[in-house]
Design an enzyme around this catalytic site. Structure first.
Site, PDB file in Angstrom:
ATOM      1  N   ARG A 186       0.821  -1.242   0.000  1.00  0.00           N
ATOM      2  CA  ARG A 186       0.000   0.000   0.000  1.00  0.00           C
ATOM      3  C   ARG A 186       0.844   1.277   0.000  1.00  0.00           C
ATOM      4  O   ARG A 186       0.378   2.352   0.365  1.00  0.00           O
ATOM      5  CB  ARG A 186      -0.969   0.030   1.185  1.00  0.00           C
ATOM      6  CG  ARG A 186      -1.966  -1.111   1.168  1.00  0.00           C
ATOM      7  CD  ARG A 186      -3.156  -0.799   2.053  1.00  0.00           C
ATOM      8  NE  ARG A 186      -4.142  -1.842   1.916  1.00  0.00           N
ATOM      9  CZ  ARG A 186      -4.185  -2.912   2.702  1.00  0.00           C
ATOM     10  NH1 ARG A 186      -3.297  -3.063   3.661  1.00  0.00           N
ATOM     11  NH2 ARG A 186      -5.107  -3.826   2.517  1.00  0.00           N
ATOM     12  N   LYS A 211       4.002  11.618 -11.306  1.00  0.00           N
ATOM     13  CA  LYS A 211       3.176  10.780 -12.188  1.00  0.00           C
ATOM     14  C   LYS A 211       3.869   9.436 -12.338  1.00  0.00           C
ATOM     15  O   LYS A 211       5.021   9.380 -12.794  1.00  0.00           O
ATOM     16  CB  LYS A 211       3.025  11.431 -13.566  1.00  0.00           C
ATOM     17  CG  LYS A 211       1.956  12.488 -13.627  1.00  0.00           C
ATOM     18  CD  LYS A 211       1.695  12.904 -15.073  1.00  0.00           C
ATOM     19  CE  LYS A 211       0.585  13.927 -15.159  1.00  0.00           C
ATOM     20  NZ  LYS A 211       0.401  14.447 -16.534  1.00  0.00           N
ATOM     21  N   GLU A 234      11.588  18.568 -24.459  1.00  0.00           N
ATOM     22  CA  GLU A 234      10.859  18.940 -23.233  1.00  0.00           C
ATOM     23  C   GLU A 234      11.399  20.264 -22.690  1.00  0.00           C
ATOM     24  O   GLU A 234      10.647  21.067 -22.142  1.00  0.00           O
ATOM     25  CB  GLU A 234      10.977  17.845 -22.161  1.00  0.00           C
ATOM     26  CG  GLU A 234      10.322  16.517 -22.528  1.00  0.00           C
ATOM     27  CD  GLU A 234       8.795  16.483 -22.323  1.00  0.00           C
ATOM     28  OE1 GLU A 234       8.201  17.507 -21.945  1.00  0.00           O
ATOM     29  OE2 GLU A 234       8.211  15.419 -22.582  1.00  0.00           O
ATOM     30  N   LYS A 271       8.366  23.432 -13.738  1.00  0.00           N
ATOM     31  CA  LYS A 271       7.529  22.276 -13.400  1.00  0.00           C
ATOM     32  C   LYS A 271       7.088  22.361 -11.930  1.00  0.00           C
ATOM     33  O   LYS A 271       5.936  22.085 -11.598  1.00  0.00           O
ATOM     34  CB  LYS A 271       8.262  20.963 -13.691  1.00  0.00           C
ATOM     35  CG  LYS A 271       7.359  19.774 -13.405  1.00  0.00           C
ATOM     36  CD  LYS A 271       7.597  18.586 -14.279  1.00  0.00           C
ATOM     37  CE  LYS A 271       6.469  17.578 -14.071  1.00  0.00           C
ATOM     38  NZ  LYS A 271       6.639  16.345 -14.795  1.00  0.00           N
ATOM     39  N   GLU A 281      -3.428  17.365 -11.685  1.00  0.00           N
ATOM     40  CA  GLU A 281      -3.867  17.752 -13.028  1.00  0.00           C
ATOM     41  C   GLU A 281      -5.373  17.946 -13.152  1.00  0.00           C
ATOM     42  O   GLU A 281      -6.033  17.365 -14.000  1.00  0.00           O
ATOM     43  CB  GLU A 281      -3.366  16.743 -14.083  1.00  0.00           C
ATOM     44  CG  GLU A 281      -3.345  17.357 -15.489  1.00  0.00           C
ATOM     45  CD  GLU A 281      -2.642  16.488 -16.518  1.00  0.00           C
ATOM     46  OE1 GLU A 281      -1.492  16.094 -16.275  1.00  0.00           O
ATOM     47  OE2 GLU A 281      -3.265  16.226 -17.561  1.00  0.00           O
ATOM     48  N   ARG A 338      -1.994  22.060 -14.655  1.00  0.00           N
ATOM     49  CA  ARG A 338      -0.909  21.103 -14.934  1.00  0.00           C
ATOM     50  C   ARG A 338      -0.973  20.598 -16.374  1.00  0.00           C
ATOM     51  O   ARG A 338       0.037  20.193 -16.946  1.00  0.00           O
ATOM     52  CB  ARG A 338      -0.941  19.936 -13.937  1.00  0.00           C
ATOM     53  CG  ARG A 338       0.218  18.971 -14.156  1.00  0.00           C
ATOM     54  CD  ARG A 338       0.441  18.016 -13.000  1.00  0.00           C
ATOM     55  NE  ARG A 338       1.529  17.119 -13.332  1.00  0.00           N
ATOM     56  CZ  ARG A 338       2.138  16.333 -12.448  1.00  0.00           C
ATOM     57  NH1 ARG A 338       1.784  16.338 -11.180  1.00  0.00           N
ATOM     58  NH2 ARG A 338       3.121  15.534 -12.826  1.00  0.00           N
ATOM     59  N   ASN A 393       1.473  19.364 -20.943  1.00  0.00           N
ATOM     60  CA  ASN A 393       1.262  18.427 -22.054  1.00  0.00           C
ATOM     61  C   ASN A 393       1.283  19.132 -23.407  1.00  0.00           C
ATOM     62  O   ASN A 393       0.824  18.570 -24.400  1.00  0.00           O
ATOM     63  CB  ASN A 393      -0.082  17.701 -21.874  1.00  0.00           C
ATOM     64  CG  ASN A 393      -0.090  16.870 -20.607  1.00  0.00           C
ATOM     65  OD1 ASN A 393       0.928  16.283 -20.246  1.00  0.00           O
ATOM     66  ND2 ASN A 393      -1.215  16.848 -19.914  1.00  0.00           N
ATOM     67  N   HIS A 452       1.850  17.243 -26.604  1.00  0.00           N
ATOM     68  CA  HIS A 452       1.787  15.819 -26.280  1.00  0.00           C
ATOM     69  C   HIS A 452       0.596  15.094 -26.907  1.00  0.00           C
ATOM     70  O   HIS A 452       0.691  13.904 -27.176  1.00  0.00           O
ATOM     71  CB  HIS A 452       1.776  15.606 -24.764  1.00  0.00           C
ATOM     72  CG  HIS A 452       3.134  15.770 -24.136  1.00  0.00           C
ATOM     73  ND1 HIS A 452       3.868  16.925 -24.254  1.00  0.00           N
ATOM     74  CD2 HIS A 452       3.894  14.922 -23.391  1.00  0.00           C
ATOM     75  CE1 HIS A 452       5.018  16.782 -23.600  1.00  0.00           C
ATOM     76  NE2 HIS A 452       5.054  15.577 -23.071  1.00  0.00           N
ATOM     77  N   HIS A 495       1.524  11.889 -28.788  1.00  0.00           N
ATOM     78  CA  HIS A 495       1.094  10.523 -28.445  1.00  0.00           C
ATOM     79  C   HIS A 495       0.475   9.818 -29.644  1.00  0.00           C
ATOM     80  O   HIS A 495       0.675   8.623 -29.848  1.00  0.00           O
ATOM     81  CB  HIS A 495       0.097  10.550 -27.281  1.00  0.00           C
ATOM     82  CG  HIS A 495       0.759  10.809 -25.952  1.00  0.00           C
ATOM     83  ND1 HIS A 495       0.061  11.113 -24.815  1.00  0.00           N
ATOM     84  CD2 HIS A 495       2.069  10.809 -25.588  1.00  0.00           C
ATOM     85  CE1 HIS A 495       0.910  11.286 -23.801  1.00  0.00           C
ATOM     86  NE2 HIS A 495       2.127  11.128 -24.258  1.00  0.00           N
ATOM     87  N   HIS A 553       9.934   9.730 -27.790  1.00  0.00           N
ATOM     88  CA  HIS A 553       8.888  10.604 -27.236  1.00  0.00           C
ATOM     89  C   HIS A 553       9.166  12.089 -27.559  1.00  0.00           C
ATOM     90  O   HIS A 553       8.277  12.806 -28.034  1.00  0.00           O
ATOM     91  CB  HIS A 553       8.808  10.364 -25.720  1.00  0.00           C
ATOM     92  CG  HIS A 553       7.834  11.244 -25.019  1.00  0.00           C
ATOM     93  ND1 HIS A 553       6.467  11.131 -25.208  1.00  0.00           N
ATOM     94  CD2 HIS A 553       8.013  12.272 -24.135  1.00  0.00           C
ATOM     95  CE1 HIS A 553       5.865  12.051 -24.470  1.00  0.00           C
ATOM     96  NE2 HIS A 553       6.775  12.746 -23.813  1.00  0.00           N
TER      97      HIS A 553
HETATM   98  N1  GLY Z   1       4.724  15.066 -17.987  1.00  0.00           N
HETATM   99  C1  GLY Z   1       3.687  15.948 -17.669  1.00  0.00           C
HETATM  100  C2  GLY Z   1       3.397  16.051 -16.224  1.00  0.00           C
HETATM  101  O1  GLY Z   1       4.190  15.644 -15.406  1.00  0.00           O
HETATM  102  O2  GLY Z   1       2.330  16.518 -15.877  1.00  0.00           O
END
Ligand code: GLY
Length: 363
Positions: free
Chosen positions: A125, A147, A189, A233, A243, A247, A251, A254, A258, A271
């Site tokens: 957990r 993330k 990035e 960031k 998010e 946030r 992206n 992205h 993607h 990527h």
């Molecule tokens: N890679 C995008 C984020 O961390 O929200």
């Protein structure tokens, strides 16, 4: 020696990112400094290639400070960012007797970081974990912000959790062994941060002398661009950890990125290469909607190309593009959300972009 410390300020469990050349050789000291007890078992998760390069260094440094640690390697590559690798980590955690007080360390790029983070989030957990990213992309993006995820056969990162690391240790010297194509992909990035929020960084990256230094892996320049990226960031993640809103601007590029990764096959485009093309498309849509000036779009595309990144959309079918976009996590209540630029250093979230604005870029 030049080093940077950045606090990721969160409501609960704030943590520090340390950027320092050679830090990979003093991980034991760093764990001491942040108060990790030496009795705690440590499982380092990596892959074979990264383990061969840096595993001994991390192990020796831990041993020197009387920590007890083992390394477990998952298989490398996006095709192994899945439940099987996760299960392999759980088996290894069981074998080495990891209890609730144990610690995982992710040593590697974004895949190792994301899978290890999710393993740590779910083993017993949830146990603490540390990120030691070894690619530019994972240094400036995936190792910070919590993330964690594995892929599902139906889509990228569909199974995951927001689960913040205890600390992030970044050693820019590890980039010396990173293949040049991967380094450049990481620069996508960095450029993204310039467009979404940091015009000063964008202009720093545009300067020919700075570009030469960055591409020659000058330590000071690397620390500077990694620090600036993470500062942005940190600011965004601390405002919107899960998010629910702002946030999403991280992206930028992205959604189409993607789509390209998915339809061209993961591995065909890295990527960062795919999101470079994604940023070009987002910039073109913004120009057409008069959201930003044509000259800003040209500057963006020139900058992307000057770091050896692609901007040309590959041949993919409109219908397939739509199907993938609708399955993307960024769709909310059936509506697609796009991040589009308003000027260099500022983007916004748009819900009113219909197919006619973007399908024309595809076959
Ligand atoms: N890679 C995008 C984020 O961390 O929200």
């Amino acid at each position: 020696m030049n080093q940077k410390r950045i606090l990721i300020p969160l409501n609960k469990n704030s943590y520090e990112v340390i950027i320092k050349g050679g830090i990979i050789n003093s991980i034991g000291e760093e764990l001491n400094r942040i108060g990790i007890n030496k009795q705690r078992k440590i499982l380092i998760v990596s892959n074979e290639e990264i383990s061969n390069l840096f595993g001994e260094k991390v192990l020796n440094s831990l041993k020197k400070d009387n920590f007890s640690a083992n390394i477990f390697n998952i298989k490398a590559g996006e095709s192994h960012k899945n439940i099987e690798s996760l299960n392999d980590i759980y088996n290894s955690a069981f074998k080495f007797g990891l209890d609730r007080n144990s610690l995982m360390i992710a040593l590697g790029g974004g895949i190792v970081g994301d899978v290890t983070g999710f393993a740590a989030a779910t083993w017993l957990r949830g146990i603490e974990y540390i990120q030691i990213p070894t690619t530019l992309l994972s240094m400036v993006d995936s190792s910070v912000g919590g993330k964690t995820a594995v892929n599902h056969p139906k889509g990228k990162n569909l199974i995951g959790a927001f689960y913040q690391p205890k600390a992030v240790f970044i050693d820019p010297e590890t980039l010396v062994t990173l293949p040049s194509r991967e380094f450049k992909a990481g620069m996508a990035e960095v450029i993204k941060y310039g467009i979404i929020k940091d015009k000063v960084l964008f202009e720093y990256l545009e300067d020919d002398k700075n570009r030469d230094k960055i591409l020659n892996l000058d330590n000071e320049s690397l620390i500077q661009i990694i620090n600036n990226s993470i500062q942005t960031k940190a600011c965004i993640v601390s405002e919107d950890e899960r998010e629910n809103g702002i946030r999403a601007i991280l992206n930028y590029g992205h959604s189409f990125g993607h789509v390209i990764e998915n339809l061209c096959g993961y591995g065909e485009y890295l990527h960062g290469e795919a999101i470079s093309i994604g940023m070009k498309i987002a910039g073109d849509i913004a120009t057409e909607k008069s959201l930003w000036l044509k000259e800003d779009s040209v500057r963006q595309n020139n900058l992307i190309e000057s770091y050896g990144l692609p901007t040309q959309t590959p041949k993919i079918k409109k219908n397939d593009v739509n199907t993938i976009l609708m399955g993307d996590k960024k769709v909310r209540d059936g509506k697609m959300r796009f991040i589009l630029p308003k000027k260099i250093g500022e983007v916004d979230i748009f819900n009113d972009i219909d197919e006619s604005h973007f399908l024309k870029y595809f076959d």
